[in-house]
Design an enzyme around this catalytic site. Structure first.
Site, PDB file in Angstrom:
ATOM      1  N   ASP A   5       3.003  -7.700  -6.863  1.00  0.00           N
ATOM      2  CA  ASP A   5       2.337  -8.931  -7.321  1.00  0.00           C
ATOM      3  C   ASP A   5       3.240  -9.791  -8.208  1.00  0.00           C
ATOM      4  O   ASP A   5       2.752 -10.564  -9.033  1.00  0.00           O
ATOM      5  CB  ASP A   5       1.040  -8.601  -8.092  1.00  0.00           C
ATOM      6  CG  ASP A   5       0.133  -7.664  -7.320  1.00  0.00           C
ATOM      7  OD1 ASP A   5      -0.194  -8.009  -6.174  1.00  0.00           O
ATOM      8  OD2 ASP A   5      -0.241  -6.612  -7.857  1.00  0.00           O
TER       9      ASP A   5
ATOM     10  N   LYS B 263       6.736 -12.733  -5.025  1.00  0.00           N
ATOM     11  CA  LYS B 263       7.797 -12.745  -4.016  1.00  0.00           C
ATOM     12  C   LYS B 263       7.572 -13.822  -2.965  1.00  0.00           C
ATOM     13  O   LYS B 263       8.513 -14.488  -2.528  1.00  0.00           O
ATOM     14  CB  LYS B 263       7.890 -11.362  -3.357  1.00  0.00           C
ATOM     15  CG  LYS B 263       8.300 -10.252  -4.310  1.00  0.00           C
ATOM     16  CD  LYS B 263       8.318  -8.890  -3.635  1.00  0.00           C
ATOM     17  CE  LYS B 263       6.942  -8.373  -3.315  1.00  0.00           C
ATOM     18  NZ  LYS B 263       6.128  -8.069  -4.518  1.00  0.00           N
TER      19      LYS B 263
ATOM     20  N   GLY C 232       0.281  -8.863  -0.207  1.00  0.00           N
ATOM     21  CA  GLY C 232      -0.411 -10.141  -0.296  1.00  0.00           C
ATOM     22  C   GLY C 232       0.507 -11.153  -0.943  1.00  0.00           C
ATOM     23  O   GLY C 232       0.581 -11.243  -2.169  1.00  0.00           O
ATOM     24  N   HIS C 233       1.274 -11.884  -0.125  1.00  0.00           N
ATOM     25  CA  HIS C 233       2.248 -12.841  -0.645  1.00  0.00           C
ATOM     26  C   HIS C 233       1.629 -14.239  -0.647  1.00  0.00           C
ATOM     27  O   HIS C 233       1.307 -14.788   0.398  1.00  0.00           O
ATOM     28  CB  HIS C 233       3.531 -12.796   0.182  1.00  0.00           C
ATOM     29  CG  HIS C 233       4.280 -11.504   0.006  1.00  0.00           C
ATOM     30  ND1 HIS C 233       5.478 -11.236   0.622  1.00  0.00           N
ATOM     31  CD2 HIS C 233       3.998 -10.411  -0.739  1.00  0.00           C
ATOM     32  CE1 HIS C 233       5.894 -10.025   0.272  1.00  0.00           C
ATOM     33  NE2 HIS C 233       5.005  -9.512  -0.547  1.00  0.00           N
TER      34      HIS C 233
ATOM     35  N   GLN D  56       5.321  -5.118  -1.924  1.00  0.00           N
ATOM     36  CA  GLN D  56       4.977  -4.259  -3.045  1.00  0.00           C
ATOM     37  C   GLN D  56       6.033  -4.409  -4.172  1.00  0.00           C
ATOM     38  O   GLN D  56       6.570  -5.485  -4.341  1.00  0.00           O
ATOM     39  CB  GLN D  56       4.808  -2.796  -2.618  1.00  0.00           C
ATOM     40  CG  GLN D  56       3.567  -2.534  -1.782  1.00  0.00           C
ATOM     41  CD  GLN D  56       3.730  -2.876  -0.310  1.00  0.00           C
ATOM     42  OE1 GLN D  56       4.684  -2.485   0.331  1.00  0.00           O
ATOM     43  NE2 GLN D  56       2.798  -3.639   0.214  1.00  0.00           N
TER      44      GLN D  56
END
Length: 422
Positions: free
Chosen positions: A13, A16, A40-41, A223
């Protein structure tokens, strides 16, 4: 040409997706090398927010190739939904997205296995995203995996059913209550696979070998380094190698092909799910970080635990990754704090240490802090490094002196335009 890597240095988180989006204009190819839809980008531009789970974060830029590498695990159902949303924005997926034939597929029964395993652990659960990531990687290392290239066989459904039947026996072994309609899950999977077959499948290692001759490539990690299966806070980790080494095996590139390693970290620290977190806050400072930073998982929606920056853990992540340049994210969240703390060491079993011990969960471990004055200026209105507040510059200089690595980007907001280059 060398392949540059972009990695998270904390528990994920870090931001990225935003930085890949910002840097994509400098590269020809963007490639994901590990993880799956547990990522989750988040990207924000033109007043809209986009969350990507499997597709590389360069997908919204024209004339760029985006590759899902062999180290990624793919859920066709989730990927189909992601593709539909992106196509609705006018992106030609069939022109810009390629998938490695060696990437493994997440089957519906992988997700059920994940849920059954986590439920059976009770209070000792690890905080899985329940996306089937772990069971899929287990099948991969157990040599039972189902890969993208298998879909090109006329008998792929036979292999599919053989594997799901094995999974069903394992699910029954856990003896937990799960409510599901397996036939419905099969049909959803089959429908998604037919759409997936419209995407171009490639022998990715050969593709990269040829491309490195005249194309610039950015490898995008998912991650964070502290979730690495080998070097993270085990067992509260993910199932893949999230560090720089994972890019070599997850794309099929040699170690001497790696160029710059961009390390991304938040100006503070967050963590989703279970696991040790030495600098976690349970006071008003932690609550404020959570509220201002909108700290909820982009994939799970779960609230993120918040705390001060842990420099011991950050140094560790920088060293195991060989980080050459740093990017500090969510700096604007700390605006208005009267003080900023940074963990510079631990009291551990009667001694002061400056390295990560084997077990961060040890109750004798206590963080040692250095304190800095905060700033009150609105960073989101700034677009030049010369505008940054003096107290923020002191904070940045301290981190650079400690880490011996330059901080080349300071993010002052979620939008791609809210990025300051130093």
């Amino acid at each position: 040409m060398k392949v540059d890597l972009l990695l998270g240095l904390q528990w994920g988180d870090e931001g990225k997706g935003k930085i890949v989006d910002v840097l994509t204009s400098e590269y020809d190819i963007i490639a994901r090398f590990q993880g799956g839809p547990n990522a989750g980008h988040t990207l924000v531009f033109n007043g809209k927010k986009y969350v990507l789970h499997t597709i590389p974060s360069g997908i919204f830029h024209e004339n760029k190739i985006n590759i899902i590498g062999n180290g990624v695990v793919i859920d066709p159902v989730i990927l189909q939904n992601e593709i539909h949303k992106i196509e609705n924005e006018g992106v030609d997926i069939h022109k810009s997205l390629f998938i490695s034939r060696k990437a493994h597929l997440i089957l519906p029964t992988h997700r059920l296995l994940d849920a059954a395993s986590e439920k059976s652990k009770g209070k000792n659960k690890i905080g899985s995203t329940l996306k089937g990531i772990g069971p899929t990687y287990m099948d991969k290392t157990g040599r039972n995996g189902f890969r993208i290239g298998d879909l090109e066989s006329d008998e792929w459904k036979k292999k599919y059913y053989e594997l799901t039947n094995k999974h069903q026996k394992l699910i029954d072994f856990y003896e937990v209550d799960l409510d599901y309609d397996l036939e419905k899950l099969h049909n959803e999977f089959f429908e998604s696979v037919e759409n997936l077959k419209k995407i171009k499948f490639i022998d990715s290692e050969s593709f990269f070998m040829k491309s490195m001759a005249n194309k610039s490539i950015l490898a995008e990690g998912a991650q964070g380094s502290l979730l690495d299966i080998d070097f993270g806070t085990y067992p509260y980790v993910t199932s893949s190698n999230t560090t720089a080494a994972g890019a070599c095996t997850g794309l099929g590139i040699a170690p001497n092909s790696v160029g710059d390693v961009f390390g991304i970290f938040k100006a503070y620290t967050t963590r989703v799910g279970s696991g040790p977190f030495p600098t976690e806050l349970f006071d008003d400072y932690g609550s404020r970080m959570s509220k201002v930073g909108n700290e909820f998982g982009a994939t799970t929606g779960r609230p993120r635990r918040c705390g001060w920056l842990d420099l011991v853990a950050l140094k560790y992540a920088c060293k195991i990754n060989g980080v050459t340049k740093l990017m500090m994210m969510k700096t604007d969240v700390l605006t208005g704090f009267d003080k900023i703390l940074v963990c510079t060491g631990y009291r551990y079993r009667g001694s002061i240490i400056h390295h990560l011990p084997f077990d961060l969960s040890d109750t004798s471990l206590e963080p040692i802090y250095s304190q800095f004055k905060g700033w009150s200026e609105n960073l989101q209105k700034m677009n030049n490094v010369k505008q940054l507040p003096g107290n923020l510059n002191k904070y940045i200089s301290f981190l650079e002196d400690e880490l011996k690595i330059p901080i080349v980007i300071v993010s002052v907001g979620p939008d791609r335009k809210e990025t300051i280059f130093r």
